[in-house]
Design an enzyme around this catalytic site. Structure first.
Site, PDB file in Angstrom:
ATOM      1  N   PRO A  67      46.224 -41.239  12.510  1.00 56.90           N
ATOM      2  CA  PRO A  67      45.757 -42.012  13.661  1.00 56.90           C
ATOM      3  C   PRO A  67      44.609 -42.916  13.218  1.00 56.90           C
ATOM      4  CG  PRO A  67      45.827 -39.650  14.161  1.00 56.90           C
ATOM      5  CD  PRO A  67      46.034 -39.810  12.687  1.00 56.90           C
ATOM      6  N   HIS A  68      44.716 -44.188  13.542  1.00 56.94           N
ATOM      7  CA  HIS A  68      43.664 -45.120  13.147  1.00 56.94           C
ATOM      8  C   HIS A  68      43.582 -46.247  14.159  1.00 56.94           C
ATOM      9  CE1 HIS A  68      47.395 -46.710  11.430  1.00 56.94           C
ATOM     10  NE2 HIS A  68      46.854 -47.902  11.560  1.00 56.94           N
ATOM     11  N   CYS A  69      42.411 -46.857  14.231  1.00 55.32           N
ATOM     12  CA  CYS A  69      42.249 -48.003  15.118  1.00 55.32           C
ATOM     13  C   CYS A  69      40.978 -48.749  14.754  1.00 55.32           C
ATOM     14  CB  CYS A  69      42.194 -47.562  16.591  1.00 55.32           C
ATOM     15  SG  CYS A  69      40.794 -46.501  17.006  1.00 55.32           S
TER      16      CYS A  69
END
Length: 154
Positions: A67-69
């Site tokens: 998960p990345h942002c």
């Protein structure tokens, strides 16, 4: 070049995290990271992670998700590593449930450096021996140490 152990802390490397659902896991990630990001709200982090997942799952197979942002208000990359107590459906490309999550949050104006961090994470987790060591780490400190050891060996 930024090294993963410089953005990941032992306190953000956790084993036996209760899973439940993808949404619940993303909430836990947001709460965990918010503790170390003064001025950033866990709800904003959660919403940014969910928005990124809507573009396409960050589950990339073999029980792994990254998960990345990009995060407004984030000034430097920050990472977390979670091993769930039970795998959850993460809409991964291979359909396998996810039990290892390597989280990467980067400033809104993400650069090549951040793409390089994602590449480092993906290539590390692409190795069956590394996934095995992460899955068998006895505790949170050992989980973090696997990342340090793998980085030092490469």
């Amino acid at each position: 070049m930024i090294r993963l152990e410089n953005i990941l802390a032992p306190g953000r490397s956790l084993v036996n995290v209760p899973g439940g659902s993808k949404k619940r896991v993303l909430e836990q990630i947001a709460n965990l990271v918010a503790r170390d990001l003064p001025g950033l709200d866990n709800q904003d982090i959660f919403e940014s992670l969910v928005a990124r997942e809507k573009l396409g799952s960050t589950g990339f197979g073999n029980g792994i998700a990254i998960p990345h942002c990009r995060l407004p208000g984030c000034t430097a990359p920050i990472s977390a590593l979670l091993r769930l107590d039970a795998a959850v459906d993460f809409d991964a490309i291979d359909g396998a449930p996810v039990d290892l999550l390597f989280v990467l949050l980067v400033p809104e104006a993400a650069t090549d450096e951040h793409l390089e961090l994602l590449r480092q994470i993906a290539s590390m987790l692409d190795r069956a021996d590394v996934r095995d060591r992460l899955r068998h780490a006895a505790d949170s400190a050992s989980l973090y140490q696997v990342v340090v050891d793998v980085q030092n060996a490469s």
